[in-house]
Design an enzyme around this catalytic site. Sequence first.
Site, PDB file in Angstrom:
ATOM      1  N   ASP A 124       0.895  -1.308   0.015  1.00 55.31           N
ATOM      2  CA  ASP A 124       0.059   0.043   0.074  1.00 55.31           C
ATOM      3  C   ASP A 124       0.806   1.242   0.115  1.00 55.31           C
ATOM      4  O   ASP A 124       2.043   1.218   0.419  1.00 55.31           O
ATOM      5  CB  ASP A 124      -0.876   0.045   1.383  1.00 55.31           C
ATOM      6  CG  ASP A 124      -1.661  -1.114   1.172  1.00 55.31           C
ATOM      7  OD1 ASP A 124      -2.049  -1.826   0.415  1.00 55.31           O
ATOM      8  OD2 ASP A 124      -2.113  -1.604   2.601  1.00 55.31           O
TER       9      ASP A 124
HETATM   10  N1  URA Z   1      -0.988  -5.923   4.042  1.00 50.37           N
HETATM   11  C1  URA Z   1      -1.513  -4.694   3.948  1.00 50.37           C
HETATM   12  O1  URA Z   1      -2.548  -4.390   4.702  1.00 50.37           O
HETATM   13  N2  URA Z   1      -0.867  -3.898   3.325  1.00 50.37           N
HETATM   14  C2  URA Z   1       0.177  -3.853   2.708  1.00 50.37           C
HETATM   15  O2  URA Z   1       0.773  -3.137   1.989  1.00 50.37           O
HETATM   16  C3  URA Z   1       0.703  -5.296   2.572  1.00 50.37           C
HETATM   17  C4  URA Z   1      -0.045  -6.360   3.276  1.00 50.37           C
END
Ligand code: URA
Length: 258
Positions: A124
């Site tokens: 993310d």
């Molecule tokens: N899980 C998440 O919530 N975000 C990420 O970036 C990776 C795994």
Amino acid sequence: MPSSTPEPEAALQRLQKVLASTGIGGRRPAEALIAAGRVTVDGVVATLGTKVYPARSLIAVDGRPIRFDSRAGEPAHAVTLALNKPLGVVVTASDDRGRSTVYDVVRLAIGAIPPGLRYVGRLDRDTTGLLLFTTDGARAHRLTHPSYHVDRVYEAIVEGELTDEGLTRLRRGVELEDGLTAPADVARLASGVVRITIHEGRTRQVRRMFEAVGSRVRRLRRVAVGPVRLGDLREGAVRPLTDQEERALRRRAGLEDA
Ligand code: URA
């Protein structure tokens, strides 16, 4: 081999097979490049029927030569890199809102993007930490597909009450809107700090798992993917894998006989 000795006919291989093995993503992308007239062999535009000597034909894509190890007649090793992704950077090839992307960060760190380099899985925008890149399509597939069970290790700073029962539920699997999560390894490192290891890669999975047990992730950092660890790589920095990581990754992702 002396230059006067003719190449044995048996050494000839189909161009798309040779090109596919250089890590550009497989046979179909190779064929598409050839059909689009973007591939030359010894300076001549190739067609889908072209055959080459992997050890000595000069193959180029968009004018850029594909390197081979001429001693072994094998494609040069695919490039795999580790990035410590900074906060706020988007994992995408180009962002229509003009935000900084992981490719901008890699370009800044090493000066150029190696041809065919793709990120492996996603993080993310608000997650930091280890993001792998590779020019090897088979490797990328095996590292991301859940059936290969490659661990991703995260450290999460969470807020809201996180009970032992909540941790147990995370370990066993929690029901999310896209189904039950697989069992996870979960350890409380300190108050409000949890290390969680999963091998699935669903969208915002770790954040949603914590929400399902009544807490909220405030900071999330990925610290390992399979045998590759983030270590002390600073944010925004890129490094190639060590030989040991390369070997371990091959074993782990079942690429020894690929
Ligand atoms: N899980 C998440 O919530 N975000 C990420 O970036 C990776 C795994």
